[in-house]
Design a protein around this motif. Sequence first.
Motif, PDB file in Angstrom:
ATOM      1  N   SER A 104       7.942   1.438   0.765  1.00 20.31           N
ATOM      2  CA  SER A 104       7.409   2.609   0.688  1.00 20.31           C
ATOM      3  C   SER A 104       7.978   3.192   2.105  1.00 20.31           C
ATOM      4  CB  SER A 104       5.925   2.595   0.695  1.00 20.31           C
ATOM      5  OG  SER A 104       5.660   3.880   1.115  1.00 20.31           O
ATOM      6  N   THR A 127       6.234  -0.071 -10.326  1.00 19.09           N
ATOM      7  CA  THR A 127       5.975   1.379 -10.344  1.00 19.09           C
ATOM      8  C   THR A 127       6.729   2.025  -9.263  1.00 19.09           C
ATOM      9  OG1 THR A 127       3.873   0.732 -11.172  1.00 19.09           O
ATOM     10  CG2 THR A 127       4.077   3.020 -10.656  1.00 19.09           C
ATOM     11  N   THR A 169       6.358  -0.221  -5.961  1.00 19.32           N
ATOM     12  CA  THR A 169       5.704  -1.435  -5.783  1.00 19.32           C
ATOM     13  C   THR A 169       5.867  -2.338  -6.995  1.00 19.32           C
ATOM     14  OG1 THR A 169       3.903  -0.130  -7.143  1.00 19.32           O
ATOM     15  CG2 THR A 169       3.733  -0.406  -4.653  1.00 19.32           C
ATOM     16  N   ASN A 190       8.521   5.048  -3.037  1.00 22.35           N
ATOM     17  CA  ASN A 190       7.419   4.137  -2.794  1.00 22.35           C
ATOM     18  C   ASN A 190       7.396   3.304  -4.311  1.00 22.35           C
ATOM     19  OD1 ASN A 190       4.991   2.625  -2.679  1.00 22.35           O
ATOM     20  ND2 ASN A 190       3.764   4.534  -2.820  1.00 22.35           N
ATOM     21  N   SER A 208       6.194   5.309  -7.595  1.00 21.93           N
ATOM     22  CA  SER A 208       5.323   6.527  -7.651  1.00 21.93           C
ATOM     23  C   SER A 208       5.845   7.547  -6.842  1.00 21.93           C
ATOM     24  CB  SER A 208       3.911   5.949  -7.037  1.00 21.93           C
ATOM     25  OG  SER A 208       4.029   5.571  -5.757  1.00 21.93           O
ATOM     26  N   GLN A 233       6.536  -4.395  -1.441  1.00 22.29           N
ATOM     27  CA  GLN A 233       6.330  -2.960  -1.541  1.00 22.29           C
ATOM     28  C   GLN A 233       7.406  -2.107  -0.691  1.00 22.29           C
ATOM     29  OE1 GLN A 233       2.264  -1.323  -0.770  1.00 22.29           O
ATOM     30  NE2 GLN A 233       3.208   0.779  -0.732  1.00 22.29           N
TER      31      GLN A 233
HETATM   32  C1  LIG Z   1       2.375   3.447  -3.050  1.00 22.64           C
HETATM   33  O1  LIG Z   1       2.246   3.455  -4.752  1.00 22.64           O
HETATM   34  C2  LIG Z   1       1.035   2.459  -4.602  1.00 22.64           C
HETATM   35  C3  LIG Z   1       0.687   2.517  -6.178  1.00 22.64           C
HETATM   36  O2  LIG Z   1       1.929   2.370  -6.932  1.00 22.64           O
HETATM   37  C4  LIG Z   1      -0.028   3.152  -3.908  1.00 22.64           C
HETATM   38  O3  LIG Z   1      -1.326   1.994  -4.093  1.00 22.64           O
HETATM   39  C5  LIG Z   1       0.099   3.283  -2.611  1.00 22.64           C
HETATM   40  O4  LIG Z   1      -0.945   3.984  -1.724  1.00 22.64           O
HETATM   41  C6  LIG Z   1       1.590   4.158  -2.064  1.00 22.64           C
HETATM   42  N1  LIG Z   1       1.834   4.231  -0.916  1.00 22.64           N
HETATM   43  C7  LIG Z   1       2.008   5.315  -0.261  1.00 22.64           C
HETATM   44  C8  LIG Z   1       2.497   5.166   1.365  1.00 22.64           C
HETATM   45  O5  LIG Z   1       1.958   6.420  -0.881  1.00 22.64           O
END
Ligand SMILES: *[C@@H]1O[C@H](CO)[C@@H](O)[C@H](O)[C@H]1NC(C)=O
Length: 223
Positions: free
Chosen positions: A142, A66, A89, A87, A68, A140
Motif C-alpha cells: 500500500s 484484494t 492485500t 493497496n 482495494s 500488504q
Molecule cells: C488497504 O485495504 C485493506 C482491505 O483490503 C484495508 O484494511 C486497509 O486499511 C487498506 N489500507 C489503506 C492504507 O488504505
Amino acid sequence: MADYRQSNLNRAYHGPAIPPSRTRFPCITKFLKCIFSTIITIAIFHLLLLLIFNPKEIKPYVQTATLSTFNLSTTTTTNSTNFLTYNLTMDLTIRNPNKRISLYYDYIETQALYDDSRIGFKILDPFYQGKKNTAVLHPQFSNRTAVLNDSVVSTYKRDKGEGFFYVNVKVYTRIRLKVWGFNISGFKPEFECSLKLPAPTSSGSAVSTFDRTTCDVHYFYVD
Ligand SMILES: *[C@@H]1O[C@H](CO)[C@@H](O)[C@H](O)[C@H]1NC(C)=O
Ligand SMILES: *[C@@H]1O[C@H](CO)[C@@H](O)[C@H](O)[C@H]1NC(C)=O
Ligand SMILES: *[C@@H]1O[C@H](CO)[C@@H](O)[C@H](O)[C@H]1NC(C)=O
Ligand SMILES: *[C@@H]1O[C@H](CO)[C@@H](O)[C@H](O)[C@H]1NC(C)=O
Ligand SMILES: *[C@@H]1O[C@H](CO)[C@@H](O)[C@H](O)[C@H]1NC(C)=O
Ligand SMILES: *[C@@H]1O[C@H](CO)[C@@H](O)[C@H](O)[C@H]1NC(C)=O
C-alpha cells in the motif's frame, strides 16, 4: 631430528600416547586439517541427509487477494510524472509437504510488479514452519509510486477497460532445513504468483471474484 622421526612413528603407533612432536607449526597444520575434515564430513553428512529425506518443494499459492485501490494519477502540464496509488492485500499460503523436514524462513522478501515495473517491496518477518504445516502470510502493498515507464500508462488503460489488473508477486526466500535436529542452510527458493485482480470499484461492490492462484516455484536446491 629425533622429534621428526617420532612424529612419523606416531601414525602407526597404537600403544600408549606419545607426546606430540614439535614441527614448525604443528598446531596450525593440525587446526587446518581438522577444519577441512570437519567441513568435508559435514558436507557429506548433509548430502546423505538430503538423499535420504529427499526434500519436496514448498507449495505456495494465493488463496485470496484484494486490490482495494489502484489509481493512476492523471498527468498535469507542470509535472509529467504519473503516480500509481495502490493497496493490495492477500493471503499467501505456503505448504511444507515434507514429513520429516521443518523449515526456518530466515529471509522472505516480496515484490509486486505491474507491467514489469516494480511497484511495491516488503520484507516479511522470519518464521519457522513445522512438518506438513501450512503457513498463511499476509503481505500488504500500500503506497504511491512514481511510474517511470510510459508503457504502464497504456497497460493500465487497457486493463481498466477489461476490468482486471495483472500484478505479479515475486517472493525471494532464504531457508534452512531442519532434519533430525540438524540445520542445513543454502536453500533459496523463489516463487512467482501471477495474480489476476478484479479492478476496484468506487461503490465497493465486487464485480468479479479472485480465483485461487498457484505460484510457480523457480528453484529449490543447495546453493
Ligand atoms: C488497504 O485495504 C485493506 C482491505 O483490503 C484495508 O484494511 C486497509 O486499511 C487498506 N489500507 C489503506 C492504507 O488504505
Ligand atoms: C513531480 O512531482 C514529484 C513529487 O510530487 C517530484 O518528485 C518530481 O520530481 C516532479 N517531477 C517533475 C518533472 O517536476
Ligand atoms: C517499459 O516496459 C516495457 C514492457 O514491460 C519494456 O519492454 C520496456 O523495455 C520498458 N522500458 C524501459 C525504459 O524500462
Ligand atoms: C512508500 O514508498 C516510499 C518511497 O518509495 C518508501 O520510502 C516508503 O517506505 C513506502 N512505504 C511503505 C509503507 O511501504
Ligand atoms: C537450528 O536453528 C535454530 C533456529 O535458528 C536454533 O535455535 C538451533 O539451535 C539450531 N540447531 C543447530 C543444531 O544448530
Ligand atoms: C481512486 O479512484 C476512485 C475512482 O476513480 C476514487 O473513488 C478513489 O477515491 C481514488 N482513490 C485514491 C486513493 O486516489
